[in-house]
Design a protein around this motif. Sequence first.
Motif, PDB file in Angstrom:
ATOM      1  N   GLU A  17     -40.061 -13.693 -56.524  1.00 66.05           N
ATOM      2  CA  GLU A  17     -39.777 -13.416 -55.112  1.00 66.05           C
ATOM      3  C   GLU A  17     -41.058 -13.327 -54.301  1.00 66.05           C
ATOM      4  OE1 GLU A  17     -37.478 -10.127 -52.339  1.00 66.05           O
ATOM      5  OE2 GLU A  17     -37.359 -10.012 -54.518  1.00 66.05           O
ATOM      6  N   LYS A  18     -42.086 -12.643 -54.841  1.00 70.25           N
ATOM      7  CA  LYS A  18     -43.343 -12.516 -54.103  1.00 70.25           C
ATOM      8  C   LYS A  18     -44.004 -13.877 -53.927  1.00 70.25           C
ATOM      9  CE  LYS A  18     -45.156  -9.335 -52.883  1.00 70.25           C
ATOM     10  NZ  LYS A  18     -45.103  -8.713 -51.549  1.00 70.25           N
ATOM     11  N   ILE A 234     -20.279 -22.100 -40.650  1.00 71.83           N
ATOM     12  CA  ILE A 234     -20.638 -20.679 -40.631  1.00 71.83           C
ATOM     13  C   ILE A 234     -20.211 -20.000 -41.929  1.00 71.83           C
ATOM     14  CG2 ILE A 234     -20.197 -18.468 -39.513  1.00 71.83           C
ATOM     15  CD1 ILE A 234     -22.091 -20.289 -37.986  1.00 71.83           C
ATOM     16  N   ILE A 235     -18.990 -20.287 -42.384  1.00 69.07           N
ATOM     17  CA  ILE A 235     -18.505 -19.687 -43.638  1.00 69.07           C
ATOM     18  C   ILE A 235     -19.392 -20.110 -44.802  1.00 69.07           C
ATOM     19  CG2 ILE A 235     -16.598 -19.665 -45.287  1.00 69.07           C
ATOM     20  CD1 ILE A 235     -14.692 -19.962 -42.899  1.00 69.07           C
ATOM     21  N   GLY A 236     -19.686 -21.411 -44.883  1.00 70.39           N
ATOM     22  CA  GLY A 236     -20.526 -21.912 -45.964  1.00 70.39           C
ATOM     23  C   GLY A 236     -21.924 -21.330 -45.926  1.00 70.39           C
ATOM     24  N   MET A 237     -22.514 -21.215 -44.740  1.00 66.48           N
ATOM     25  CA  MET A 237     -23.866 -20.676 -44.608  1.00 66.48           C
ATOM     26  C   MET A 237     -23.933 -19.213 -45.041  1.00 66.48           C
ATOM     27  SD  MET A 237     -26.346 -22.653 -43.569  1.00 66.48           S
ATOM     28  CE  MET A 237     -27.470 -21.467 -42.838  1.00 66.48           C
ATOM     29  N   ILE A 238     -22.962 -18.422 -44.605  1.00 62.38           N
ATOM     30  CA  ILE A 238     -22.957 -16.995 -44.962  1.00 62.38           C
ATOM     31  C   ILE A 238     -22.868 -16.822 -46.474  1.00 62.38           C
ATOM     32  CG2 ILE A 238     -21.605 -14.862 -44.831  1.00 62.38           C
ATOM     33  CD1 ILE A 238     -20.841 -15.661 -41.968  1.00 62.38           C
ATOM     34  N   LEU A 239     -21.977 -17.569 -47.110  1.00 59.33           N
ATOM     35  CA  LEU A 239     -21.809 -17.452 -48.558  1.00 59.33           C
ATOM     36  C   LEU A 239     -23.040 -17.948 -49.310  1.00 59.33           C
ATOM     37  CD1 LEU A 239     -18.084 -18.596 -48.905  1.00 59.33           C
ATOM     38  CD2 LEU A 239     -18.993 -16.271 -48.965  1.00 59.33           C
ATOM     39  N   ILE A 240     -23.652 -19.025 -48.848  1.00 57.80           N
ATOM     40  CA  ILE A 240     -24.855 -19.547 -49.513  1.00 57.80           C
ATOM     41  C   ILE A 240     -26.019 -18.571 -49.355  1.00 57.80           C
ATOM     42  CG2 ILE A 240     -26.640 -21.347 -49.372  1.00 57.80           C
ATOM     43  CD1 ILE A 240     -24.379 -23.347 -48.841  1.00 57.80           C
ATOM     44  N   MET A 241     -26.167 -17.979 -48.179  1.00 54.36           N
ATOM     45  CA  MET A 241     -27.273 -17.045 -47.967  1.00 54.36           C
ATOM     46  C   MET A 241     -27.154 -15.803 -48.850  1.00 54.36           C
ATOM     47  SD  MET A 241     -29.475 -18.337 -46.000  1.00 54.36           S
ATOM     48  CE  MET A 241     -30.487 -16.896 -45.656  1.00 54.36           C
ATOM     49  N   LEU A 242     -25.953 -15.477 -49.293  1.00 52.72           N
ATOM     50  CA  LEU A 242     -25.788 -14.366 -50.225  1.00 52.72           C
ATOM     51  C   LEU A 242     -26.438 -14.667 -51.577  1.00 52.72           C
ATOM     52  CD1 LEU A 242     -22.054 -13.376 -49.543  1.00 52.72           C
ATOM     53  CD2 LEU A 242     -24.112 -12.213 -48.721  1.00 52.72           C
ATOM     54  N   PHE A 243     -26.684 -15.945 -51.846  1.00 55.95           N
ATOM     55  CA  PHE A 243     -27.268 -16.366 -53.123  1.00 55.95           C
ATOM     56  C   PHE A 243     -28.705 -16.857 -52.957  1.00 55.95           C
ATOM     57  CE2 PHE A 243     -22.744 -16.626 -53.911  1.00 55.95           C
ATOM     58  CZ  PHE A 243     -22.601 -16.236 -55.232  1.00 55.95           C
ATOM     59  N   HIS A 244     -29.400 -16.452 -51.884  1.00 53.08           N
ATOM     60  CA  HIS A 244     -30.727 -17.021 -51.662  1.00 53.08           C
ATOM     61  C   HIS A 244     -31.718 -16.596 -52.742  1.00 53.08           C
ATOM     62  CE1 HIS A 244     -33.073 -13.527 -50.142  1.00 53.08           C
ATOM     63  NE2 HIS A 244     -31.912 -13.086 -49.698  1.00 53.08           N
ATOM     64  N   LYS A 309     -34.339 -18.157 -48.210  1.00 51.75           N
ATOM     65  CA  LYS A 309     -33.866 -17.433 -47.026  1.00 51.75           C
ATOM     66  C   LYS A 309     -34.428 -18.070 -45.750  1.00 51.75           C
ATOM     67  CE  LYS A 309     -37.424 -13.813 -46.887  1.00 51.75           C
ATOM     68  NZ  LYS A 309     -37.658 -12.353 -46.936  1.00 51.75           N
ATOM     69  N   VAL A 310     -35.452 -18.913 -45.889  1.00 52.89           N
ATOM     70  CA  VAL A 310     -35.976 -19.689 -44.765  1.00 52.89           C
ATOM     71  C   VAL A 310     -35.559 -21.152 -44.880  1.00 52.89           C
ATOM     72  CG1 VAL A 310     -38.079 -20.447 -43.581  1.00 52.89           C
ATOM     73  CG2 VAL A 310     -37.954 -18.148 -44.546  1.00 52.89           C
ATOM     74  N   VAL A 311     -35.571 -21.698 -46.094  1.00 53.94           N
ATOM     75  CA  VAL A 311     -35.262 -23.116 -46.296  1.00 53.94           C
ATOM     76  C   VAL A 311     -33.846 -23.446 -45.836  1.00 53.94           C
ATOM     77  CG1 VAL A 311     -34.851 -24.876 -48.067  1.00 53.94           C
ATOM     78  CG2 VAL A 311     -36.901 -23.478 -48.176  1.00 53.94           C
TER      79      VAL A 311
END
Length: 362
Positions: A17-18, A234-244, A309-311
């Motif tokens: 992560e760092k 929006i639904i897809g983005m929210i769910l994918i960001m949960l796995f960043h 989380k940025v990509v």
Amino acid sequence: MNAKMKKAFRNPAFCIEKNMTYNSGKNTLKIIAAFIVGIIALLMGICLGSVNIQLTDTFSIIMAKLSGSAVKESVDPSLISILWEIRIPRALCAFFVGGAIAVSGAVIQSILQNPLASSYTLGVSSGACLGAAIVIITGIGGAFLGYFLLPAVGFGCGLLTVLLVILVATGLDSGFKNHTIILFGMIFSLFVNAIMTMLSALNKSHMQRLILWQLGTFSGRRFAHVAVIFVCLIIGMILIMLFHRELDILSFGDEEAQAVGVDNKRTKIILLILASFLTGVSVCFTGVIGFVDLTIPHIVRRIYGSAHKVVVPMSLILGGAFMTICDLLARTLMAPQEIPIGAITAFVGAPFFLWVYYKRRT
């Protein structure tokens, strides 16, 4: 041993992560620049075309429509119809579809650790095209779905293709290795493309429409299409960001992910379905559009680094901007004739992808 070294020793994910987010503080200006590029691309897609509309008139029409008030008398009434019924839905549709495809490509490249992997490699677009071809050739219709029948069938067939790929890959390889997924995805894609070619050859009366579907177009898109694509995005983005975080860790390989406690098989299946969902929704409304999911994630990683989380959000913005500009070129280069959007993305994306890949090697 200091506190950071002790934490890294206890949790290898801390090191990952760092490493992935070390330069995130330097990306603020680049992120702002991406939003500006996205807004400029949208305004260009709305204002420019066979009939150019001034920026002041564009804002006047939009504000009047949103507020329910009358448009200024100085604005040509024909421009209102062109802008509100044709240009804005088309530009928004291009932006959302481009963003969805780019995000899908970024996710699949990360979980499969392959720079050439995409939803098209897994057969999503091929399956969606086959479903659309069946609807076009048979002429079936439905009062309930109306003009959403073709997208619904296309999306269902695209998702079914991916589920079959996952089912076969897990059945033959319990470890769900990346090369197994890619191999069976390519086999299914080639098989479905062969069926598509046979259907096109046997139904010459529908061949032109089938070819146009395979090359993609945003012509005739309306606010109803925009609303559906936006909600799904929006639904897809929210769910994918949960796995960043999982995406960051999977980028380092299956062994490293297992070492820090990531359930590779479960995580890959979930992310593959989410990525296929975004691509399937996009393909079923606009047809097959290639190279966006290959090119944009590479550009984003070169500019913003590898932290997902940025990509992921930057792929949405830059992918949308790229698709909007490509759509503008498709309808203006040879106006009044329109070039299929897939041809434009290939002409622009292929050389640029080769340049990015060459620069990466050097």
